[in-house]
Design a protein around this motif. Sequence first.
Motif, PDB file in Angstrom:
ATOM      1  N   ALA A  26     -22.503  84.746 -49.472  1.00  0.00           N
ATOM      2  CA  ALA A  26     -23.663  85.548 -49.047  1.00  0.00           C
ATOM      3  C   ALA A  26     -24.863  84.681 -48.632  1.00  0.00           C
ATOM      4  O   ALA A  26     -25.345  84.787 -47.502  1.00  0.00           O
ATOM      5  N   SER A  28     -18.193  85.404 -53.478  1.00  0.00           N
ATOM      6  CA  SER A  28     -19.387  86.013 -52.878  1.00  0.00           C
ATOM      7  C   SER A  28     -20.514  84.997 -52.713  1.00  0.00           C
ATOM      8  O   SER A  28     -21.592  85.342 -52.214  1.00  0.00           O
ATOM      9  N   PRO A  64     -25.919  78.049 -58.277  1.00  0.00           N
ATOM     10  CA  PRO A  64     -24.721  78.380 -59.063  1.00  0.00           C
ATOM     11  C   PRO A  64     -24.779  79.831 -59.524  1.00  0.00           C
ATOM     12  O   PRO A  64     -25.779  80.255 -60.091  1.00  0.00           O
ATOM     13  N   LEU A  97     -24.177  81.856 -62.000  1.00  0.00           N
ATOM     14  CA  LEU A  97     -23.826  81.750 -63.417  1.00  0.00           C
ATOM     15  C   LEU A  97     -23.602  83.126 -64.031  1.00  0.00           C
ATOM     16  O   LEU A  97     -24.228  84.099 -63.626  1.00  0.00           O
TER      17      LEU A  97
HETATM   18  C1  LIG Z   1     -29.219  82.772 -58.887  1.00  0.00           C
HETATM   19  C2  LIG Z   1     -27.996  83.663 -58.931  1.00  0.00           C
HETATM   20  C3  LIG Z   1     -27.605  84.313 -57.768  1.00  0.00           C
HETATM   21  C4  LIG Z   1     -26.469  85.118 -57.791  1.00  0.00           C
HETATM   22  N1  LIG Z   1     -26.064  85.738 -56.642  1.00  0.00           N
HETATM   23  C5  LIG Z   1     -24.927  86.481 -56.633  1.00  0.00           C
HETATM   24  C6  LIG Z   1     -24.435  87.106 -55.436  1.00  0.00           C
HETATM   25  O1  LIG Z   1     -25.035  87.013 -54.364  1.00  0.00           O
HETATM   26  N2  LIG Z   1     -23.285  87.814 -55.524  1.00  0.00           N
HETATM   27  C7  LIG Z   1     -22.590  87.963 -56.704  1.00  0.00           C
HETATM   28  O2  LIG Z   1     -21.553  88.618 -56.712  1.00  0.00           O
HETATM   29  N3  LIG Z   1     -23.032  87.387 -57.835  1.00  0.00           N
HETATM   30  C8  LIG Z   1     -24.186  86.663 -57.836  1.00  0.00           C
HETATM   31  N4  LIG Z   1     -24.629  86.087 -58.994  1.00  0.00           N
HETATM   32  C9  LIG Z   1     -23.916  86.328 -60.211  1.00  0.00           C
HETATM   33  C10 LIG Z   1     -24.163  87.762 -60.652  1.00  0.00           C
HETATM   34  O3  LIG Z   1     -25.482  87.960 -61.065  1.00  0.00           O
HETATM   35  C11 LIG Z   1     -23.099  87.984 -61.715  1.00  0.00           C
HETATM   36  O4  LIG Z   1     -21.914  88.063 -60.986  1.00  0.00           O
HETATM   37  C12 LIG Z   1     -23.314  89.193 -62.532  1.00  0.00           C
HETATM   38  O5  LIG Z   1     -23.447  88.761 -63.861  1.00  0.00           O
HETATM   39  C13 LIG Z   1     -22.166  90.145 -62.614  1.00  0.00           C
HETATM   40  O6  LIG Z   1     -22.782  91.234 -63.177  1.00  0.00           O
HETATM   41  P1  LIG Z   1     -22.010  92.476 -63.701  1.00  0.00           P
HETATM   42  O7  LIG Z   1     -23.072  93.323 -64.337  1.00  0.00           O
HETATM   43  O8  LIG Z   1     -21.155  93.050 -62.663  1.00  0.00           O
HETATM   44  O9  LIG Z   1     -21.048  91.903 -64.847  1.00  0.00           O
HETATM   45  P2  LIG Z   1     -21.463  91.675 -66.369  1.00  0.00           P
HETATM   46  O10 LIG Z   1     -21.620  92.993 -67.049  1.00  0.00           O
HETATM   47  O11 LIG Z   1     -22.612  90.749 -66.422  1.00  0.00           O
HETATM   48  O12 LIG Z   1     -20.186  90.950 -66.913  1.00  0.00           O
HETATM   49  C14 LIG Z   1     -18.908  91.583 -66.998  1.00  0.00           C
HETATM   50  C15 LIG Z   1     -17.892  90.521 -67.391  1.00  0.00           C
HETATM   51  O13 LIG Z   1     -17.734  89.597 -66.319  1.00  0.00           O
HETATM   52  C16 LIG Z   1     -18.067  88.273 -66.734  1.00  0.00           C
HETATM   53  N5  LIG Z   1     -18.869  87.623 -65.675  1.00  0.00           N
HETATM   54  C17 LIG Z   1     -20.021  88.090 -65.153  1.00  0.00           C
HETATM   55  N6  LIG Z   1     -20.496  87.235 -64.224  1.00  0.00           N
HETATM   56  C18 LIG Z   1     -19.609  86.223 -64.162  1.00  0.00           C
HETATM   57  C19 LIG Z   1     -19.543  85.039 -63.396  1.00  0.00           C
HETATM   58  N7  LIG Z   1     -20.493  84.728 -62.493  1.00  0.00           N
HETATM   59  N8  LIG Z   1     -18.495  84.223 -63.600  1.00  0.00           N
HETATM   60  C20 LIG Z   1     -17.534  84.530 -64.507  1.00  0.00           C
HETATM   61  N9  LIG Z   1     -17.542  85.638 -65.272  1.00  0.00           N
HETATM   62  C21 LIG Z   1     -18.562  86.470 -65.102  1.00  0.00           C
HETATM   63  C22 LIG Z   1     -18.929  88.443 -67.982  1.00  0.00           C
HETATM   64  O14 LIG Z   1     -18.862  87.312 -68.829  1.00  0.00           O
HETATM   65  C23 LIG Z   1     -18.342  89.670 -68.607  1.00  0.00           C
HETATM   66  O15 LIG Z   1     -17.196  89.349 -69.339  1.00  0.00           O
HETATM   67  C24 LIG Z   1     -25.740  85.276 -58.995  1.00  0.00           C
HETATM   68  C25 LIG Z   1     -26.156  84.620 -60.157  1.00  0.00           C
HETATM   69  C26 LIG Z   1     -27.272  83.818 -60.129  1.00  0.00           C
HETATM   70  C27 LIG Z   1     -27.690  83.111 -61.394  1.00  0.00           C
END
Ligand SMILES: Cc1cc2nc3c(=O)[nH]c(=O)nc-3n(C[C@H](O)[C@H](O)[C@H](O)COP(=O)(O)OP(=O)(O)OC[C@H]3O[C@@H](n4cnc5c(N)ncnc54)[C@H](O)[C@@H]3O)c2cc1C
Length: 347
Positions: A202, A199, A334, A336
């Motif tokens: 985006a 993703s 990134p 993260l």
């Molecule tokens: C500046 C910034 C911009 C972002 N933009 C986007 C975007 O446009 N689209 C998008 O899909 N995401 C994006 N992300 C990442 C997004 O915020 C995470 O994917 C988010 O934590 C997932 O949230 P969740 O509540 O679904 O999962 P969580 O409840 O946070 O996590 C569930 C499980 O998944 C794992 N997990 C969560 N995120 C990740 C990851 N990134 N890599 C590996 N394992 C992970 C966790 O460790 C946990 O085990 C961005 C992150 C940052 C820092």
Amino acid sequence: MSTRVLYRGAPYDLLPGETLLAGLARQGVDIPSFCRTGVCQTCLVRATSGKPPARSQSGVSETLIASGCFLACQCVPEGVLEVEPCHDVGTFSTRVVQVEQMSSRVLRVELEAPAAFSYRAGQFVQLERPGGVTRPYSLASLPGGPHLELHVTLYPGGAMSQWLRWAIHQPITLRGPFGECFYLQDELDRPLLLAGTGSGLAPLLGVLRSALAAGHRAPIHLYHGSSTVEGQYASAELQRLVAATPNLRVFGSVLTPAEAKAGAQPPGVPAAPTKAAEPRYQLRHEPLDRLILADPLDFFQCRVYLCGDGELVQRLRKRIYLSGAPLTRIHIDPFLPPAPPVPAPAR
Ligand SMILES: Cc1cc2nc3c(=O)[nH]c(=O)nc-3n(C[C@H](O)[C@H](O)[C@H](O)COP(=O)(O)OP(=O)(O)OC[C@H]3O[C@@H](n4cnc5c(N)ncnc54)[C@H](O)[C@@H]3O)c2cc1C
């Protein structure tokens, strides 16, 4: 020697080298945070007295810096500091208007664009769902439209992504925008190199759409990495754009060997018409970094945008820099994961 800071008027001592975020958490003060590496900006706070270290304001917008805002996770105070929560970031109530599954792992989510929310395509926002869970997501849409477009990776048990799946018509809070440089700069004659995984497409799509709307004249090279062909979730739109834009090339990098051969198209999507010997839309079975670095680009001339998987983004940044691109023209986002929970306060 410990450093004393005032937070909301109360004194707290920080250990040598300890960040403000960690020191306050150790003493039971919970400042919202997410990545704790200075990227997501969830832990913004404001200094009412004293000067935060420069490192804690890296990537923070000029306007927020002018009002004393800084990142608590990056702040090891160098002198007296009085701090309060930051209320300077735009906060908007909105709602989810569309949720579409683009692949088995990625949702396209549309939010109503709040009237007063001003942003550049490619920047990111913090979404807060009812119940308080907050996550950063990047903006693929162009400003001025009725909706904001996000691409959301579904994580098993994901507190935000799994909720968004069924969130149509639900209210949601939006904060931002964040991301000082991850948007199109005014340089129509500079080649663009856009690369990302999953993703991470985006914000690249946001920059690409801005470039096309602005009539970008120089070549645009977009590389999208996924583990499977199905992960090339925007291939139909990208092929349409390639067909309509002579200066755009798109490469999909697919890791699964059986699914991609050089020049292959995703199933059901017609090949883009091209006059050149080499198609301007291609799927390749080659890791994203190898694909980019093997391309004979003039990296020095390019403005580079990298996003998605954190480790890959950092590796690509270093290799593209070593291949000639100045660091000032490499912008990274990134994606993260959340940092591990802060340890419970010492008793
Ligand atoms: C500046 C910034 C911009 C972002 N933009 C986007 C975007 O446009 N689209 C998008 O899909 N995401 C994006 N992300 C990442 C997004 O915020 C995470 O994917 C988010 O934590 C997932 O949230 P969740 O509540 O679904 O999962 P969580 O409840 O946070 O996590 C569930 C499980 O998944 C794992 N997990 C969560 N995120 C990740 C990851 N990134 N890599 C590996 N394992 C992970 C966790 O460790 C946990 O085990 C961005 C992150 C940052 C820092």
